[in-house]
Write a protein that holds these residues in place. Structure first.
Motif, short mmCIF file in Angstrom:
data_model
loop_
_atom_site.label_atom_id
_atom_site.label_comp_id
_atom_site.label_asym_id
_atom_site.label_seq_id
_atom_site.Cartn_x
_atom_site.Cartn_y
_atom_site.Cartn_z
N LEU A 120 52.93 19.58 58.12
CA LEU A 120 52.91 19.98 59.52
C LEU A 120 51.96 19.13 60.38
O LEU A 120 52.32 18.77 61.51
CB LEU A 120 52.54 21.46 59.64
N PRO A 121 50.75 18.78 59.90
CA PRO A 121 49.86 17.97 60.74
C PRO A 121 50.49 16.64 61.18
O PRO A 121 50.19 16.16 62.29
CB PRO A 121 48.64 17.73 59.84
N ILE A 122 51.35 16.06 60.37
CA ILE A 122 52.00 14.81 60.73
C ILE A 122 52.90 15.00 61.94
O ILE A 122 52.99 14.15 62.83
CB ILE A 122 52.81 14.26 59.54
N PHE A 123 53.56 16.16 62.02
CA PHE A 123 54.48 16.44 63.11
C PHE A 123 53.76 16.96 64.35
O PHE A 123 54.26 16.82 65.47
CB PHE A 123 55.53 17.45 62.65
N GLN A 124 52.58 17.54 64.17
CA GLN A 124 51.83 18.03 65.31
C GLN A 124 50.99 16.95 65.97
O GLN A 124 50.61 17.09 67.14
CB GLN A 124 50.92 19.19 64.87
N MET A 170 58.43 15.90 74.79
CA MET A 170 58.40 16.49 73.45
C MET A 170 56.97 16.75 72.97
O MET A 170 56.75 17.04 71.80
CB MET A 170 59.11 15.56 72.46
N LYS A 171 56.00 16.65 73.88
CA LYS A 171 54.61 16.86 73.52
C LYS A 171 54.41 18.29 72.97
O LYS A 171 54.90 19.26 73.53
CB LYS A 171 53.70 16.65 74.74
N ARG A 189 55.25 7.89 73.36
CA ARG A 189 54.82 8.59 74.57
C ARG A 189 55.55 9.91 74.73
O ARG A 189 54.98 10.90 75.18
CB ARG A 189 55.03 7.70 75.79
N PHE A 190 56.85 9.93 74.41
CA PHE A 190 57.59 11.18 74.49
C PHE A 190 56.95 12.26 73.63
O PHE A 190 56.92 13.43 74.00
CB PHE A 190 59.04 10.96 74.03
N CYS A 191 56.42 11.86 72.47
CA CYS A 191 55.83 12.82 71.54
C CYS A 191 54.38 13.17 71.89
O CYS A 191 53.94 14.29 71.62
CB CYS A 191 55.89 12.28 70.11
N ARG A 245 54.03 22.48 67.78
CA ARG A 245 52.98 23.51 67.90
C ARG A 245 53.57 24.83 68.38
O ARG A 245 52.93 25.87 68.28
CB ARG A 245 51.88 23.04 68.87
N THR A 246 54.79 24.77 68.90
CA THR A 246 55.45 25.99 69.36
C THR A 246 56.75 26.26 68.60
O THR A 246 57.42 27.27 68.86
CB THR A 246 55.75 25.90 70.86
#
Length: 260
Positions: free
Chosen positions: A233-237, A215-216, A208-210, A220-221
């Protein structure tokens, strides 16, 4: 020790700011799948000069962790259970991931000598975490020093370890609660505390934090930490339950890089 309880309040909305302050003061990235580093950063602002930690007591006297079998032929493979091992190998390389697991085995062998075979797998994991991840030395004690405070962990003394290891396992606490000493303190201080409930975890609600919390959209920023291939990167976004711990840890490294 009959000391009164101290209330330390946290706001989920201020989590990222608190983490940035913690990393800045400590000068290194911290394990952030839980509140511990942020909590200690707040704790050392209290008007006390000496802090005693029971952080290692549960590893010596508490309910053992159970091995979590997966891709590696070792009970220590459970140490990477918070992220798909195959993904970790893709990102960091299989040699690095396996070498970290072997490091736990080697450290424990040096500690116990020829007596390792007498331990159950769950106790091996507990001991490896106890001696392989001494947070109080690497994170909390230096953080206390930043505030001019002393922070010690009495249960990490060699004599306490030897006493705990001399007790037959059948004489262990046997309770479902993994922190028997804290359990007794809370039972006396907080009537109605569910002492026999299974531990629900002291970490932040990672997913939920992510996905919707503080940390949402972090990645992306912000850029990925140096050394992680941009193709991941898509895994982290788009964090999921099985990758949220990895995303949070990567965020602390990025905070460290940007701050220091």
């Amino acid at each position: 020790m009959k000391r009164s309880l101290a209330r330390v309040l946290f706001s989920e909305a201020g989590f990222l700011e608190e983490m940035e302050d913690t990393v800045r003061r400590l000068g290194r990235p911290v394990p952030v799948t839980n509140f511990q580093a942020v909590f200690h950063n707040r704790l050392f602002r209290l008007p006390y000069g000496l802090f005693l930690s029971g952080d290692t007591a549960d590893r010596l006297f508490g309910h053992a962790l159970e091995p979590c079998g997966n891709w590696m032929d070792s009970p220590f493979s459970s140490l990477v259970r918070y992220c798909p091992p195959g993904l970790l190998c893709d990102i960091f390389g299989r040699d690095l991931v396996e070498s970290r697991v072997r490091l736990y085995e080697e450290n424990l062998e040096r500690l116990t000598g020829q007596g390792l075979g007498a331990f159950t797998e769950s106790l091996e994991i507990d001991l490896s975490v106890f001696f392989g991840l001494p947070y109080w030395v690497h994170y909390f004690r230096p953080l206390a020093a930043v505030y001019g405070k002393r922070f010690i962990a009495p249960f990490a003394r060699k004599g306490v370890f030897e006493a705990a290891m001399s007790c037959p396992e059948r004489h262990g606490p046997g309770a479902s609660h993994p922190k028997p000493l804290l359990r007794e303190i809370l039972l006396e201080a907080l009537p109605g505390y569910p002492v026999d409930a299974k531990k629900g975890g002291t970490g932040v609600p990672r997913t939920r934090f992510c996905q919707s919390g503080p940390m949402k959209d972090y990645f992306r920023t912000h850029e990925l930490p140096r050394g992680i291939d941009p193709r991941f990167l898509p895994i982290f976004q788009e964090p999921k339950w099985e990758t949220s711990a990895l995303v949070l840890q990567a965020a602390t490294y990025r905070i460290w890089e940007e701050t220091l």
